[in-house]
Design an enzyme around this catalytic site. Sequence first.
Site, PDB file in Angstrom:
ATOM      1  CE  LYS A  46       4.332  -3.957   4.835  1.00  0.00           C
ATOM      2  NZ  LYS A  46       4.952  -4.922   5.756  1.00  0.00           N
ATOM      3  CB  SER A 104      -1.184  -5.023   2.365  1.00  0.00           C
ATOM      4  OG  SER A 104      -1.599  -6.385   2.402  1.00  0.00           O
ATOM      5  CG  HIS A 136       0.715  -1.614   3.952  1.00  0.00           C
ATOM      6  ND1 HIS A 136       1.628  -1.545   2.927  1.00  0.00           N
ATOM      7  CD2 HIS A 136       0.653  -2.923   4.313  1.00  0.00           C
ATOM      8  CE1 HIS A 136       2.089  -2.756   2.659  1.00  0.00           C
ATOM      9  NE2 HIS A 136       1.512  -3.608   3.490  1.00  0.00           N
TER      10      HIS A 136
END
Length: 394
Positions: A241, A182, A210
């Site tokens: 996310k 990340s 991610h």
Amino acid sequence: MYGWEELAREITRLKNEGLYVTIRTIESSQDAWFVVDGKKVLNLCSNNYLGLANHPRLKEVARRALEEWGVGPGAVRTIAGTQKLHIELERELASFKEVEDVLVVQSGFNANQAVIPAITTEEDAILSDELNHASIIDGVRLSKAKKYIWKHRDVKDLEEKLKQAIADGAKRRLIITDGVFSMDGDLAPLPGIVELAEKYGAIVMVDDAHGEGVLGSHGRGIVSHFNLVGRVDIEIGTLSKAFGVVGGYIAGKKILIEYLKQRARPFLFSSSLSPADTAAALEAVRILKESDELVQKLWSNARYFKDRMKELGFDTGQSETPITPVMLYDAKIASEFSKRLFEEGIFAQAIGYPTVPKGKARIRVMISAIHTKEDLDFAVEKFEKIGRELGVIR
């Protein structure tokens, strides 16, 4: 008496070294532009990769779920808190991730803590990439297994650690890696990791927080990206996310999920997602299954921004994803750069130690599918202005 003065001295030190984290207040919905501390600014540090956090379809299903189901689950999942919505979300996620089953928990952070201690004992070995996320590190700390830390993305070092674990008599070997790291935006060398796992009889666990909504077909993640479906044992996911909501999940074999329902402490002892969150996450998954358009827009925006920044002479590290670290190295410069960006209408936080190693401070830019070309041009213009002011670029 507790030494509160020691905490005060530590806070002063953090401020003097440029490591003090300024927590700003968001005063409007997550979007390309939003209001922060009373100022309208361009949002360049949100994990809202696809713009789903404020998507009308997600808001509508959340409203309907609120009316039908109320505001909370009412209990832990194992007593009276598993609602039909939770089951529907787990089934949809399993289909999306192309796995046998999924278990939804409170967050991606909790997902790692649910799995790692539950499936390892003092007779086992955990092999963890040195730059793995804090949630993995904490999950490993909760385990009684012996820990082996391998050099970042170095499969040769991983193989040496696997050999050592076997020589030390480890009963099971669990390899854990982030899918996308990340802070730097680089990818795990997953094909090489899987080959080693198959060679040495190890389990592979990937935190794809991610990677979902970013990599692979329709944003299915790093396993899809590398065509490794069926060869990765455990995938950890987040709903906070790219999916734009909140929550986490574990994806894998049915036997794993059944076992975790009996032994995973975050699942057993904490209530799950609210009905509105669950319905919104479910709709986000369906949007991604329907169309790849948002994922493609995300990548188009990321390539454009990175190319412009590199042309100006900025160091964007080794990123292979829309995560764009603007490397400044010095924590004080990074802190001042972030402050100046905010003054110029851009919200992009400085990242320093302990989130990244000392001497690796940066502004981490998070590109989104909802940014327009005009937004990105504005950002580049301000980065150039401040970069020249601070002597970062010439």
